[in-house]
Write a protein that holds these residues in place. Structure first.
Motif, PDB file in Angstrom:
ATOM      1  N   ASP A 148       0.818  -1.223   0.000  1.00 33.36           N
ATOM      2  CA  ASP A 148       0.000   0.000   0.000  1.00 33.36           C
ATOM      3  C   ASP A 148       0.849   1.270   0.000  1.00 33.36           C
ATOM      4  N   GLY A 149       1.852   1.281  -0.856  1.00 30.40           N
ATOM      5  CA  GLY A 149       2.674   2.473  -0.998  1.00 30.40           C
ATOM      6  C   GLY A 149       3.827   2.579  -0.026  1.00 30.40           C
ATOM      7  N   LEU A 150       3.884   1.696   0.955  1.00 28.47           N
ATOM      8  CA  LEU A 150       4.984   1.673   1.918  1.00 28.47           C
ATOM      9  C   LEU A 150       5.980   0.585   1.503  1.00 28.47           C
ATOM     10  N   PRO A 151       7.103   0.447   2.214  1.00 30.82           N
ATOM     11  CA  PRO A 151       8.137  -0.483   1.754  1.00 30.82           C
ATOM     12  C   PRO A 151       7.652  -1.925   1.582  1.00 30.82           C
ATOM     13  N   LEU A 152       8.159  -2.551   0.527  1.00 33.10           N
ATOM     14  CA  LEU A 152       7.963  -3.977   0.301  1.00 33.10           C
ATOM     15  C   LEU A 152       9.294  -4.661   0.569  1.00 33.10           C
ATOM     16  N   CYS A 153       9.303  -5.565   1.542  1.00 31.82           N
ATOM     17  CA  CYS A 153      10.533  -6.232   1.978  1.00 31.82           C
ATOM     18  C   CYS A 153      10.498  -7.706   1.606  1.00 31.82           C
ATOM     19  N   LEU A 154      11.655  -8.311   1.558  1.00 28.29           N
ATOM     20  CA  LEU A 154      11.794  -9.727   1.224  1.00 28.29           C
ATOM     21  C   LEU A 154      12.418 -10.480   2.387  1.00 28.29           C
ATOM     22  N   PHE A 155      11.843 -11.643   2.713  1.00 30.93           N
ATOM     23  CA  PHE A 155      12.479 -12.608   3.603  1.00 30.93           C
ATOM     24  C   PHE A 155      12.580 -13.911   2.818  1.00 30.93           C
ATOM     25  N   GLY A 156      13.797 -14.267   2.403  1.00 28.95           N
ATOM     26  CA  GLY A 156      14.000 -15.457   1.596  1.00 28.95           C
ATOM     27  C   GLY A 156      14.873 -16.465   2.313  1.00 28.95           C
ATOM     28  N   HIS A 157      14.389 -17.710   2.399  1.00 26.59           N
ATOM     29  CA  HIS A 157      15.130 -18.775   3.086  1.00 26.59           C
ATOM     30  C   HIS A 157      15.588 -19.828   2.086  1.00 26.59           C
ATOM     31  N   SER A 158      16.851 -20.224   2.167  1.00 22.03           N
ATOM     32  CA  SER A 158      17.406 -21.343   1.419  1.00 22.03           C
ATOM     33  C   SER A 158      17.147 -21.185  -0.081  1.00 22.03           C
ATOM     34  N   ILE A 174      11.964  -3.937  -7.287  1.00 21.26           N
ATOM     35  CA  ILE A 174      10.780  -4.554  -6.670  1.00 21.26           C
ATOM     36  C   ILE A 174      10.793  -4.381  -5.156  1.00 21.26           C
ATOM     37  N   PHE A 175      11.935  -4.670  -4.508  1.00 23.70           N
ATOM     38  CA  PHE A 175      11.997  -4.669  -3.043  1.00 23.70           C
ATOM     39  C   PHE A 175      12.749  -3.450  -2.523  1.00 23.70           C
ATOM     40  N   ASP A 176      12.342  -3.009  -1.336  1.00 22.92           N
ATOM     41  CA  ASP A 176      13.017  -1.908  -0.660  1.00 22.92           C
ATOM     42  C   ASP A 176      14.073  -2.388   0.333  1.00 22.92           C
ATOM     43  N   LYS A 177      13.882  -3.552   0.903  1.00 24.55           N
ATOM     44  CA  LYS A 177      14.841  -4.193   1.812  1.00 24.55           C
ATOM     45  C   LYS A 177      14.775  -5.699   1.553  1.00 24.55           C
ATOM     46  N   ALA A 178      15.848  -6.403   1.829  1.00 23.56           N
ATOM     47  CA  ALA A 178      15.870  -7.850   1.626  1.00 23.56           C
ATOM     48  C   ALA A 178      16.680  -8.533   2.712  1.00 23.56           C
ATOM     49  N   VAL A 179      16.120  -9.589   3.276  1.00 27.56           N
ATOM     50  CA  VAL A 179      16.831 -10.472   4.200  1.00 27.56           C
ATOM     51  C   VAL A 179      16.917 -11.840   3.544  1.00 27.56           C
ATOM     52  N   LEU A 180      18.127 -12.356   3.418  1.00 27.82           N
ATOM     53  CA  LEU A 180      18.366 -13.684   2.877  1.00 27.82           C
ATOM     54  C   LEU A 180      18.883 -14.549   4.015  1.00 27.82           C
ATOM     55  N   LEU A 284      22.285 -10.665   4.996  1.00 26.38           N
ATOM     56  CA  LEU A 284      22.389 -12.101   4.758  1.00 26.38           C
ATOM     57  C   LEU A 284      22.807 -12.791   6.045  1.00 26.38           C
ATOM     58  N   PHE A 285      21.975 -13.735   6.496  1.00 22.40           N
ATOM     59  CA  PHE A 285      22.298 -14.544   7.667  1.00 22.40           C
ATOM     60  C   PHE A 285      22.918 -15.858   7.201  1.00 22.40           C
ATOM     61  N   GLN A 286      24.088 -16.155   7.769  1.00 20.06           N
ATOM     62  CA  GLN A 286      24.815 -17.360   7.409  1.00 20.06           C
ATOM     63  C   GLN A 286      24.824 -18.328   8.586  1.00 20.06           C
ATOM     64  N   SER A 287      24.515 -19.593   8.310  1.00 21.13           N
ATOM     65  CA  SER A 287      24.495 -20.622   9.347  1.00 21.13           C
ATOM     66  C   SER A 287      25.859 -21.295   9.434  1.00 21.13           C
ATOM     67  N   GLY A 288      26.424 -21.320  10.625  1.00 24.22           N
ATOM     68  CA  GLY A 288      27.731 -21.927  10.795  1.00 24.22           C
ATOM     69  C   GLY A 288      27.733 -23.428  10.574  1.00 24.22           C
ATOM     70  N   ASN A 289      26.595 -24.074  10.851  1.00 22.78           N
ATOM     71  CA  ASN A 289      26.470 -25.527  10.660  1.00 22.78           C
ATOM     72  C   ASN A 289      25.417 -25.790   9.589  1.00 22.78           C
ATOM     73  N   ASP A 290      25.764 -25.525   8.354  1.00 25.60           N
ATOM     74  CA  ASP A 290      24.790 -25.636   7.269  1.00 25.60           C
ATOM     75  C   ASP A 290      25.084 -26.856   6.417  1.00 25.60           C
ATOM     76  N   ASP A 291      24.145 -27.776   6.369  1.00 20.86           N
ATOM     77  CA  ASP A 291      24.310 -29.008   5.604  1.00 20.86           C
ATOM     78  C   ASP A 291      23.728 -28.913   4.203  1.00 20.86           C
ATOM     79  N   TYR A 292      23.128 -27.783   3.839  1.00 21.79           N
ATOM     80  CA  TYR A 292      22.364 -27.713   2.593  1.00 21.79           C
ATOM     81  C   TYR A 292      22.901 -26.701   1.588  1.00 21.79           C
ATOM     82  N   VAL A 293      23.529 -25.634   2.073  1.00 22.61           N
ATOM     83  CA  VAL A 293      24.089 -24.640   1.163  1.00 22.61           C
ATOM     84  C   VAL A 293      25.519 -24.333   1.586  1.00 22.61           C
TER      85      VAL A 293
END
Length: 349
Positions: A148-158, A174-180, A284-293
């Protein structure tokens, strides 16, 4: 902003008695026509893409304790492989409490969205660009209205973070802020990815495209404890119960073709000229014990985005597991607070 997390001792009860009724009161769902494809994509793989949205204005009318009652925009949630919208109900709850509407796309091959294989265990895709076209269409047609005219943010996992990164590159406004969160900038295949690319592509060429990828397993009814080290037992049990309740959530394994396309997506996303196209401040949040990426490609991605002139920050959680939103409260709290603070503060980075 500090969010009050759900008490893990009474997690299932609180979800059933408090969170789900509130979400239902502000929930809507719909289906978009999936991308029919550009000249690079086959025309016979369309169908419908399912989405779920939660309206912050309707949520505020419930007068939930702890809600900010200040509308801030909308957050698009882009989930990982084998996941589904309902798995992110708790995350959506925290965003709603913070004043954001929430829009969750179920990527093709997942949940109630279009599927192209009959085996409910499998995820198949013939071209990774379909994910990007579907998501950009969803954002422009649906999510922007909720913002509605305010920021559109992204939260994307894996996988959803990898898709999100590609959208940031191909559609920079498209996005104003993004968290991966533990994003699939490069998948972990068990081989050097250059070798995995050659092996998987060859297998697809001789007809293995729709078969389960090596090392994967079909859906099992029991929780495999070895897969959830450092996780919240309450959250893991809740996620698994959701899977058990609906056959469409039994998706559990990629096909050869999906792995091939994940590697192609990775190659594209990591090109410096593509990273330089990103204009959206990202965390970007990084997992120290990541078995998938893989972690090193995440480091490279963030540095190349910075080199292109866009603010980007990497936060490593040393003891974190791949699903950071499934950690116990002592780790979950700082993670959620940092995400919401980032969305709220236009000059944080």
């Amino acid at each position: 902003m500090q969010v009050n997390l759900l008490d893990e001792r009474h997690y299932a009860q609180t979800m059933r008695e408090t969170v789900l009724p509130a979400l239902d009161a502000c929930r809507s769902q719909g289906w978009l026509t999936a991308s029919a494809g550009s000249h690079t994509l086959r025309q016979n793989n369309a169908g419908k893409i399912h989405y779920v949205c939660f309206d912050a204005h309707a949520f505020d009318e419930l007068h939930i304790s702890g809600a900010t009652a200040r509308f801030r925009g909308a957050v698009v949630i882009s989930h990982g492989i084998t996941e589904f919208a309902e798995k992110f109900n708790e995350v959506a709850w925290y965003f709603l409490l913070s004043g954001y509407s929430v829009c969750i796309i179920e990527h093709r091959g997942h949940g109630q969205s279009a599927r192209d294989v009959t085996d409910p265990n499998l995820v198949w895709i013939d071209d990774w660009n379909r994910y990007i076209e579907d998501m950009s269409h969803f954002c422009s047609q649906i999510a922007q209205e909720y913002a509605d005219g305010l920021p559109l943010c992204l939260f994307g996992h894996s996988m959803g973070g990898g898709i999100g990164a590609a959208v940031l590159e191909q559609h920079p406004t498209i996005f104003d802020k993004a968290v991966l969160s533990s994003p699939m900038i490069a998948p972990r295949t068990g081989l050097p990815n250059w070798l995995a690319t050659a092996f998987i592509s060859s297998a697809c060429a001789i007809g293995f495209s729709r078969r389960m990828a090596p090392g994967q397993l079909p859906f099992v009814a029991a929780v495999r404890a070895q897969d959830y080290a450092n996780a919240s037992v309450s959250r893991v049990n809740w996620f698994h119960a959701l899977r058990m309740n609906d056959m469409r959530r039994h998706t559990s394994a990629p096909t050869y073709s999906w792995v091939r396309e994940a590697l192609k997506l990775s190659h594209s996303v990591l090109q410096p000229r593509m990273c330089e196209r990103i204009e959206t401040p990202l965390l970007l949040f990084q997992s120290g014990n990541d078995d998938y990426v893989l972690n090193p490609p995440q480091n490279r991605f963030v540095q190349q985005v910075r080199d292109g002139g866009c603010p980007a920050e990497l936060i490593r959680i040393d003891n974190g597991r791949h699903e950071l939103f499934g950690m116990p409260n002592p780790a979950m709290g700082p993670y959620i607070d940092r995400i919401i603070s980032f969305f709220n503060d236009p000059i944080r980075l």
